[in-house]
Design a protein around this motif. Structure first.
Motif, PDB file in Angstrom:
ATOM      1  N   MET A 113       0.842  -1.202   0.000  1.00  0.00           N
ATOM      2  CA  MET A 113       0.000   0.000   0.000  1.00  0.00           C
ATOM      3  C   MET A 113       0.871   1.244   0.000  1.00  0.00           C
ATOM      4  O   MET A 113       2.031   1.199   0.417  1.00  0.00           O
ATOM      5  CB  MET A 113      -0.894   0.039   1.245  1.00  0.00           C
ATOM      6  N   ASP A 114       0.299   2.326  -0.425  1.00  0.00           N
ATOM      7  CA  ASP A 114       0.920   3.646  -0.304  1.00  0.00           C
ATOM      8  C   ASP A 114       0.215   4.371   0.840  1.00  0.00           C
ATOM      9  O   ASP A 114      -0.997   4.605   0.784  1.00  0.00           O
ATOM     10  CB  ASP A 114       0.776   4.443  -1.597  1.00  0.00           C
TER      11      ASP A 114
ATOM     12  N   ARG B  17       8.277   7.710  13.770  1.00  0.00           N
ATOM     13  CA  ARG B  17       9.369   6.846  13.299  1.00  0.00           C
ATOM     14  C   ARG B  17       8.999   5.374  13.405  1.00  0.00           C
ATOM     15  O   ARG B  17       9.269   4.578  12.495  1.00  0.00           O
ATOM     16  CB  ARG B  17      10.645   7.094  14.113  1.00  0.00           C
ATOM     17  N   ARG B  18       8.394   4.989  14.508  1.00  0.00           N
ATOM     18  CA  ARG B  18       8.057   3.575  14.718  1.00  0.00           C
ATOM     19  C   ARG B  18       7.004   3.101  13.723  1.00  0.00           C
ATOM     20  O   ARG B  18       7.124   1.990  13.168  1.00  0.00           O
ATOM     21  CB  ARG B  18       7.547   3.382  16.158  1.00  0.00           C
ATOM     22  N   ILE B  19       5.987   3.897  13.492  1.00  0.00           N
ATOM     23  CA  ILE B  19       4.939   3.496  12.545  1.00  0.00           C
ATOM     24  C   ILE B  19       5.517   3.383  11.135  1.00  0.00           C
ATOM     25  O   ILE B  19       5.234   2.427  10.401  1.00  0.00           O
ATOM     26  CB  ILE B  19       3.763   4.489  12.592  1.00  0.00           C
TER      27      ILE B  19
ATOM     28  N   GLY C 191       6.558  -4.098   3.935  1.00  0.00           N
ATOM     29  CA  GLY C 191       6.599  -3.965   2.480  1.00  0.00           C
ATOM     30  C   GLY C 191       5.783  -2.849   1.887  1.00  0.00           C
ATOM     31  O   GLY C 191       5.524  -2.837   0.678  1.00  0.00           O
ATOM     32  N   HIS C 192       5.397  -1.866   2.700  1.00  0.00           N
ATOM     33  CA  HIS C 192       4.577  -0.769   2.204  1.00  0.00           C
ATOM     34  C   HIS C 192       5.425   0.482   1.964  1.00  0.00           C
ATOM     35  O   HIS C 192       6.474   0.673   2.598  1.00  0.00           O
ATOM     36  CB  HIS C 192       3.469  -0.436   3.206  1.00  0.00           C
ATOM     37  N   TYR C 193       4.941   1.332   1.066  1.00  0.00           N
ATOM     38  CA  TYR C 193       5.529   2.659   0.903  1.00  0.00           C
ATOM     39  C   TYR C 193       4.817   3.586   1.877  1.00  0.00           C
ATOM     40  O   TYR C 193       3.589   3.646   1.909  1.00  0.00           O
ATOM     41  CB  TYR C 193       5.343   3.179  -0.524  1.00  0.00           C
ATOM     42  N   ILE C 194       5.557   4.303   2.697  1.00  0.00           N
ATOM     43  CA  ILE C 194       4.952   5.242   3.642  1.00  0.00           C
ATOM     44  C   ILE C 194       5.721   6.555   3.594  1.00  0.00           C
ATOM     45  O   ILE C 194       6.953   6.561   3.503  1.00  0.00           O
ATOM     46  CB  ILE C 194       4.917   4.664   5.074  1.00  0.00           C
TER      47      ILE C 194
ATOM     48  N   ASP D 136      -3.281   5.243  -0.675  1.00  0.00           N
ATOM     49  CA  ASP D 136      -4.397   4.332  -0.410  1.00  0.00           C
ATOM     50  C   ASP D 136      -4.984   4.569   0.976  1.00  0.00           C
ATOM     51  O   ASP D 136      -6.172   4.347   1.208  1.00  0.00           O
ATOM     52  CB  ASP D 136      -3.911   2.873  -0.485  1.00  0.00           C
ATOM     53  N   ALA D 137      -4.128   4.986   1.909  1.00  0.00           N
ATOM     54  CA  ALA D 137      -4.564   5.142   3.302  1.00  0.00           C
ATOM     55  C   ALA D 137      -3.773   6.248   3.965  1.00  0.00           C
ATOM     56  O   ALA D 137      -2.656   6.574   3.549  1.00  0.00           O
ATOM     57  CB  ALA D 137      -4.372   3.831   4.068  1.00  0.00           C
ATOM     58  N   ILE D 138      -4.364   6.821   5.006  1.00  0.00           N
ATOM     59  CA  ILE D 138      -3.657   7.796   5.833  1.00  0.00           C
ATOM     60  C   ILE D 138      -3.738   7.353   7.289  1.00  0.00           C
ATOM     61  O   ILE D 138      -4.708   6.712   7.719  1.00  0.00           O
ATOM     62  CB  ILE D 138      -4.223   9.228   5.687  1.00  0.00           C
ATOM     63  N   ILE D 139      -2.688   7.691   8.034  1.00  0.00           N
ATOM     64  CA  ILE D 139      -2.664   7.478   9.482  1.00  0.00           C
ATOM     65  C   ILE D 139      -2.477   8.847  10.117  1.00  0.00           C
ATOM     66  O   ILE D 139      -1.380   9.403  10.099  1.00  0.00           O
ATOM     67  CB  ILE D 139      -1.523   6.531   9.892  1.00  0.00           C
TER      68      ILE D 139
END
Length: 297
Positions: A1-2, A16-18, A26-29, A60-63
């Motif tokens: 996911m992006d 940093r931890r997230i 394996g995600h792009y963040i 695709d998602a936001i935190i």
């Protein structure tokens, strides 16, 4: 996911931890400073910009990790991502409700979740009566949108309580009053909820000079085993506010556990250290499970 991690800085431990755990899976963040985001309305469709870069359909998602000082702007940015169909680990309305202590406690009370006796008013002429409605001094005085224990005051006498409350009213500062629960002994419990489960919990113990137990105020932490009732309260509190990720704070009273606050952007440092649990990974797994639109890289 992006994934976009809405946070003001990569230097923040939780950020940093997230990011680290997202990369491990394996995600792009990308850390996106929401204070540097703009929304352009009108024209064919709304657009979201990070500085000069158009990021409207990039993720695709936001935190969201929205700080108290920029709640309104941060919530507006989250809302625009939601409108555009991007999954968020915390809804914009949920963040706004959690940040407002009175609104949050109103919802908890409505849903039957036990809370300390709480009063809010703006009437400077009935301060003594307000204090008496809570059983008299000592009382806890809280600014409605404080965080990390800031804006939380223990008024030990009727005279000091009246003086502090009167000052806040004259400053047009929104506050609430709560009954002081003496048997909690300066201790509270932070419960970390992700999705529909408790992933970690710790006791926070205030220092000798400080009644507030927040880690930011010098409090100590230790791992704790929750009762079934405490787990239920935490899970239901997060659910009623609509938060996929939440830090739920309880105290233990002679009448049982009482909810004092729900945090929409709970910190990871203290609770990961106290429990040894990889909470950041749990957050990414929650996003994986619930994000419907996935563009795997």
């Amino acid at each position: 996911m992006d994934i976009a991690l809405l946070s003001v800085s990569n230097n923040v431990y939780s950020t940093r931890r997230i990011a680290q755990e997202a990369q491990n899976l394996g995600h792009y963040i990308e850390q996106v400073d929401h204070t540097q985001c703009s929304v352009k309305l009108g024209g064919e469709s709304p657009q979201i910009f990070f500085r000069e870069k158009n990021i409207t359909n990039q993720f695709d998602a936001i935190i969201p990790r929205i700080g108290a000082k920029v709640t309104k702007h941060g919530v507006s940015i989250v809302k625009q991502f939601e409108i555009n169909g991007t999954f968020s680990s915390a809804r914009s309305l949920s963040i706004a409700r959690a940040r407002n202590k009175v609104r949050s406690l109103q919802i908890m009370s409505q849903k039957g979740i036990p809370i300390p006796e709480t009063l809010f008013s703006i009437d400077p002429d009935t301060i003594e009566e307000q204090i008496e409605l809570l059983g008299g001094a000592p009382v806890i005085i809280k600014i409605q949108e404080g965080t990390h224990g800031l804006g939380v005051i223990l008024a030990e006498s009727q005279k000091s309580a009246k003086s502090i409350i009167d000052t806040f009213y004259k400053m047009d500062t929104s506050i609430l009053l709560q009954k002081y629960i003496a048997e909690s002994n300066g201790e509270d419990i932070r419960i970390f909820v992700v999705g529909d489960k408790v992933v970690a919990s710790m006791k926070r113990i205030s220092s000798q000079e400080e009644f507030r137990s927040n880690v930011h105020r010098g409090g100590k932490t230790e791992k704790i085993k929750l009762t079934k009732k405490e787990e239920e309260i935490a899970i239901n509190a997060a659910k009623h506010l609509g938060l996929g990720v939440a830090g739920v704070d309880l105290i233990r009273s002679n009448k049982g556990p009482l909810l004092i606050e729900v945090n929409a952007s709970p910190g990871l440092r203290g609770i990961e250290a106290a429990t040894g649990i990889n909470i950041a990974k749990e957050i990414i797994l929650f996003v994986e499970k619930n994000c419907k639109k996935k563009r795997w890289r």
